[in-house]
Enzyme design. Structure first.
Site, PDB file in Angstrom:
ATOM      1  N   GLU A 100       2.048  -7.396   6.790  1.00 32.23           N
ATOM      2  CA  GLU A 100       2.938  -6.315   7.203  1.00 32.23           C
ATOM      3  C   GLU A 100       4.367  -6.594   6.761  1.00 32.23           C
ATOM      4  O   GLU A 100       5.106  -5.674   6.386  1.00 32.23           O
ATOM      5  CB  GLU A 100       2.864  -6.111   8.720  1.00 32.23           C
ATOM      6  CG  GLU A 100       1.498  -5.684   9.238  1.00 32.23           C
ATOM      7  CD  GLU A 100       0.970  -4.431   8.559  1.00 32.23           C
ATOM      8  OE1 GLU A 100       1.783  -3.571   8.134  1.00 32.23           O
ATOM      9  OE2 GLU A 100      -0.257  -4.292   8.429  1.00 32.23           O
ATOM     10  N   HIS A 103       4.920  -5.371   3.365  1.00 37.12           N
ATOM     11  CA  HIS A 103       5.286  -3.959   3.238  1.00 37.12           C
ATOM     12  C   HIS A 103       6.797  -3.777   3.394  1.00 37.12           C
ATOM     13  O   HIS A 103       7.406  -2.941   2.711  1.00 37.12           O
ATOM     14  CB  HIS A 103       4.566  -3.127   4.294  1.00 37.12           C
ATOM     15  CG  HIS A 103       3.120  -2.901   3.999  1.00 37.12           C
ATOM     16  ND1 HIS A 103       2.674  -2.427   2.788  1.00 37.12           N
ATOM     17  CD2 HIS A 103       2.013  -3.080   4.772  1.00 37.12           C
ATOM     18  CE1 HIS A 103       1.346  -2.317   2.815  1.00 37.12           C
ATOM     19  NE2 HIS A 103       0.926  -2.710   4.005  1.00 37.12           N
ATOM     20  N   HIS A 107       9.422  -2.211   0.692  1.00 33.53           N
ATOM     21  CA  HIS A 107      10.408  -1.178   1.016  1.00 33.53           C
ATOM     22  C   HIS A 107      11.799  -1.601   0.565  1.00 33.53           C
ATOM     23  O   HIS A 107      12.546  -0.813  -0.021  1.00 33.53           O
ATOM     24  CB  HIS A 107      10.391  -0.912   2.518  1.00 33.53           C
ATOM     25  CG  HIS A 107      11.277   0.214   2.941  1.00 33.53           C
ATOM     26  ND1 HIS A 107      11.958   0.217   4.134  1.00 33.53           N
ATOM     27  CD2 HIS A 107      11.613   1.378   2.312  1.00 33.53           C
ATOM     28  CE1 HIS A 107      12.660   1.337   4.232  1.00 33.53           C
ATOM     29  NE2 HIS A 107      12.469   2.055   3.152  1.00 33.53           N
TER      30      HIS A 107
END
Length: 231
Positions: A100, A103, A107
């Site tokens: 996670e 991610h 970004h």
């Protein structure tokens, strides 16, 4: 077309693949959830270490209820970790938390496929829900134009599942590399934590295959691929 053998032919393989992928993910996660990391870091601590190693300090890490409800919210720069991950020091928890965090790194670095997936969310949500109703009406009233609209809408949901594949694979790839270089796990432990991510990735593959099979069924059933649109 209340009973269509062709529908079963296309749907059953996807359902079986999805079920096997889900079972494999759960089994693998449970296996390594019983193996504690040598560093003793919790999932939340591992995610924070990974982010700081990548030079990211503006992401909030929160606990969220539910089983494997872990996700990164790009709109609020928030990484949410589930009950089994946030405070656990298992290799499974660390693997998921670092994924996670991957991610969040995507970004921060403007990773193209992530931006594309985020942009597709509204259209994919609408397409997946509205397409079934429109297709049903199209087949009932033998309206080729309605069927075509339904297929186009459903294709948006299919596109979302396909774009998701490189996004998830890349996040896991980043996590596998950085969790070792950041000192979160050893190379030996990284293989175990990575096994959890590999298993989870298969659920996305199964989802994409299932969506493609459904789209192929609609194309054949509509006659666009040489099938028959009539009953």
């Amino acid at each position: 077309m209340f009973f269509d053998p062709l529908y079963l032919l296309f749907m059953v393989p996807g359902l079986i693949l999805a079920g096997l992928a889900s079972l494999f993910t759960t089994t693998t996660f449970n296996k390594y959830s019983r193996v504690a990391s040598a560093s003793g870091m919790t999932g939340a601590e591992a995610a924070r270490r990974l982010l700081e190693t990548a030079g990211i300090y503006n992401v909030t890490i929160e606990h969220v209820n539910g089983m494997l409800t872990d996700h990164y919210d790009p709109t609020s720069h928030t990484l949410r970790l589930s009950d089994q991950v946030y405070s656990s020091s298992s290799l499974s928890a660390i693997g998921v938390a670092c994924h996670e965090a991957g991610h969040a790194i995507q970004h921060a670095t403007n990773y193209g496929p992530l931006a594309m997936r985020s942009a597709l969310v509204p259209a994919a949500n609408f397409g997946s829900s509205a397409s079934y109703f429109i297709l049903l009406l199209g087949f009932l009233f033998q309206s080729q134009s309605m069927i075509l609209v339904g297929i186009v809408l459903f294709s948006l949901a299919v596109l979302f599942t396909l774009v998701t594949l490189p996004v998830e694979y890349n996040a896991s790839s980043r996590a596998k590399k950085l969790m070792v270089s950041a000192g979160i796990v050893s190379r030996g432990e990284a293989a175990s934590a990575g096994a959890v991510l590999n298993a989870a990735f298969m659920t996305y593959v199964a989802s994409a295959v299932s969506a493609l099979l459904t789209l192929l069924y609609y194309l054949i059933r509509s006659g666009l691929l040489g099938g028959r649109s009539d009953d």
